[in-house]
Design an enzyme around this catalytic site. Sequence first.
Site, mmCIF file in Angstrom:
data_model
loop_
_atom_site.group_PDB
_atom_site.id
_atom_site.type_symbol
_atom_site.label_atom_id
_atom_site.label_comp_id
_atom_site.label_asym_id
_atom_site.label_seq_id
_atom_site.Cartn_x
_atom_site.Cartn_y
_atom_site.Cartn_z
ATOM 1 N N LYS A 53 62.745 23.222 39.925
ATOM 2 C CA LYS A 53 61.584 22.481 39.435
ATOM 3 C C LYS A 53 60.309 23.152 39.697
ATOM 4 C CE LYS A 53 64.543 18.214 39.304
ATOM 5 N NZ LYS A 53 64.923 16.946 39.720
ATOM 6 N N GLN A 97 63.781 13.733 44.803
ATOM 7 C CA GLN A 97 65.127 14.147 44.390
ATOM 8 C C GLN A 97 66.152 13.171 44.991
ATOM 9 O OE1 GLN A 97 65.465 16.716 42.434
ATOM 10 N NE2 GLN A 97 67.656 16.456 42.514
ATOM 11 N N ASP A 120 59.979 10.828 36.730
ATOM 12 C CA ASP A 120 61.340 10.711 36.170
ATOM 13 C C ASP A 120 61.767 9.606 35.367
ATOM 14 O OD1 ASP A 120 63.280 12.558 37.504
ATOM 15 O OD2 ASP A 120 62.525 11.724 39.530
HETATM 16 N N1 GUN Z 1 69.210 14.034 40.923
HETATM 17 C C1 GUN Z 1 69.976 14.359 39.747
HETATM 18 N N2 GUN Z 1 69.148 14.397 38.760
HETATM 19 C C2 GUN Z 1 68.076 13.844 39.034
HETATM 20 C C3 GUN Z 1 66.703 13.534 38.208
HETATM 21 O O1 GUN Z 1 66.794 13.703 37.117
HETATM 22 N N3 GUN Z 1 65.672 13.277 39.039
HETATM 23 C C4 GUN Z 1 65.775 13.072 40.470
HETATM 24 N N4 GUN Z 1 64.532 12.624 41.118
HETATM 25 N N5 GUN Z 1 66.777 13.309 41.089
HETATM 26 C C5 GUN Z 1 67.922 13.874 40.345
#
Ligand code: GUN
Length: 285
Positions: A53, A97, A120
């Site tokens: 990311k 996350q 998100d």
């Molecule tokens: N963990 C697995 N997929 C995601 C996601 O799309 N966003 C976040 N914040 N954590 C994750």
Amino acid sequence: MSATIIDGKLISAQIKDELKEKTAALKEKGVEVTLAVILVGEDPASQVYVRNKKKACEYVGFRSFSFELPETTSQADLLKLIDELNNRKDVDGILVQMPLPSHIDEKAVIDAIDPSKDVDGFHPMNVGALCIGEKGFVSCTPAGVIELLKRGCDGKIEIAGKECVIVGRSNIVGKPMSLLMLRENATVTVAHSKTKDLAQVCKRADILIAAVGKAGMITKDFVKEGAVVIDVGINRNADGKLCGDVLFDEVSEIAGAITPVPGGVGPMTIAMLMNNCYEAAVRKL
Ligand code: GUN
């Protein structure tokens, strides 16, 4: 093999390149798009996701602030950091996350993020907005699937009026996916672990979206000839190889179009996260 491959790597690169240009134009006006990324603990998969990311931010020209906190971080301290970031004018998007360590209540954390910075799309306000067709942030993976359907196969995939079956009903993928497909005027069925005659239900689909998390469970017996098959699963098979929910080799013999794993839905999630960050910055102006 007869199916057309829908190339998520290529489509995600196109989206990131479009964002790169738009971000440069914003920068000319003195606006910097900024994402704050919070990682609690040292889960190796989460570390890889967070690194990717941050790399994507760099590529499109966003700033990223990274907060890597120890596993022992208290919920109160995490909520305090989120509150600070909510109030910072120089932060457009906040991403925590998941999964979080077990002593932290994920729902409390999601609820604490300012919905206008919830890139998100997990906050109940954003989920509710999607449900009633209002503007908000949409969960990145299902938003990425919509882009794959719209941009894949030279834009020739029709969604309106088509039978869409989604296998899986998670808050992050299955449920928002069903709402997005409904918004695109598909006829939507959500199937799940208690669905009777799952193969028969899936066989009705013109567009089949698998988001179950079980390696290779969608065999050719689940797929109508010519169907578009989108594989959201990311699993490891017995040999440790990355694979989807769809048994690619045999399903690609009968599907009209299919996404591979890796290189299908996966890269789209980060591209859509970047898109949400850009939107968060623009909506503030
Ligand atoms: N963990 C697995 N997929 C995601 C996601 O799309 N966003 C976040 N914040 N954590 C994750």
